[in-house]
Design an enzyme around this catalytic site. Structure first.
Site, PDB file in Angstrom:
ATOM      1  N   LYS A   1       0.851  -1.181   0.000  1.00  0.00           N
ATOM      2  CA  LYS A   1       0.000   0.000   0.000  1.00  0.00           C
ATOM      3  C   LYS A   1       0.890   1.235   0.000  1.00  0.00           C
ATOM      4  O   LYS A   1       1.780   1.381   0.854  1.00  0.00           O
ATOM      5  CB  LYS A   1      -0.863  -0.031   1.265  1.00  0.00           C
TER       6      LYS A   1
HETATM    7  O1  G3P Z   1      -7.807   1.396   5.264  1.00  0.00           O
HETATM    8  C1  G3P Z   1      -8.065   2.680   4.856  1.00  0.00           C
HETATM    9  C2  G3P Z   1      -9.429   3.257   5.209  1.00  0.00           C
HETATM   10  O2  G3P Z   1     -10.426   2.310   5.092  1.00  0.00           O
HETATM   11  C3  G3P Z   1      -9.458   4.117   6.423  1.00  0.00           C
HETATM   12  O3  G3P Z   1     -10.749   4.423   6.866  1.00  0.00           O
HETATM   13  O4  G3P Z   1     -12.281   5.161   8.632  1.00  0.00           O
HETATM   14  O5  G3P Z   1      -9.855   5.781   8.779  1.00  0.00           O
HETATM   15  O6  G3P Z   1     -11.343   6.848   7.094  1.00  0.00           O
HETATM   16  P1  G3P Z   1     -11.059   5.621   7.900  1.00  0.00           P
END
Ligand code: G3P
Length: 218
Positions: A83
């Site tokens: 990633k």
């Molecule tokens: O893995 C990346 C993403 O899904 C992060 O989500 O909830 O931190 O905006 P969030």
């Protein structure tokens, strides 16, 4: 649409994996930090549990550092994909890594142009963040829909992982606009399976069965 789980928590992965619905896992530095443990060991354990791509994020800011980290991370397990944040340095690293056949997931995607750049530099996946766009008053689902349209129009094979999913309606929306994958938290998996009418229906079945047949069962 395939379903990935967005966590580094082994217990959560183990539990949802028993449902037979998981095709992969996404982690990020925040999720890894929240879980704790030795990063390499945690990633290896996740890979042993789920037979599919497991995203592990690089932390370096320069392309050389990202490349170095990526080459180390892929040694952990064959399921690891790298990633990388969508920055200029990230694109430089992506170009080299994709030539080496290393699979990548370009993250922190907030615009169609970022997704197109990532795809053209050889990204295996792009991760548009729906929830974080909604948080600033924009339309995260529309971004996923537009990226899907652009990739289809130009025969781009890069797959879309709808990320930063905040609710069940995000999952339904991503499926309807043709996202290849959605990565979902443990909590949202639990919300997806629950429906009040299912609960009520089960109670009624149980009640009727017990009323008529319970006495016959020894
Ligand atoms: O893995 C990346 C993403 O899904 C992060 O989500 O909830 O931190 O905006 P969030």
């Amino acid at each position: 649409m395939k379903l990935f789980i967005d966590t580094a928590n082994i217990d959560e992965i183990r539990e949802i994996n028993t449902w037979g619905v998981l095709s992969g896992v996404t982690t990020n530095p925040s999720l890894i930090a929240k879980n704790g443990g030795i990063v390499k060991d945690v990633l290896n354990e996740i890979c042993e549990l789920v037979d599919g791509p497991v995203s592990a994020e690089v932390n370096a800011e320069c392309s050389e550092g990202m490349i170095k980290e990526a080459r180390e991370l892929v040694k952990i397990h064959k399921n690891i994909i790298i990633k990388i944040p969508i920055t200029e340095e990230g694109l430089k690293a992506l170009k080299i890594l994709s030539k080496e056949g290393i699979k990548t997931n370009l993250t922190l995607i907030f615009s169609e142009s970022q997704a197109l750049l990532a795809a053209r530099a050889g990204a295996t996946y792009v991760s548009p963040f729906m929830g974080r766009l909604d948080d600033i008053g924009e339309d995260g689902l529309k971004l996923v829909e537009n990226i899907k349209k652009i990739f289809a129009l130009h025969n781009i094979e890069t797959e879309i992982i709808a990320a930063s999913v905040r609710n069940v309606s995000h999952v339904r929306g991503a499926a309807l606009v043709g996202s290849d994958i959605t990565t979902i938290t443990y909590k949202i998996f639990k919300e997806m399976i629950r429906h009040d009418l299912t609960v009520k229906g089960l109670e009624k079945f149980k009640e009727d069965f017990n009323r008529v047949y319970k006495k016959e069962i020894k």
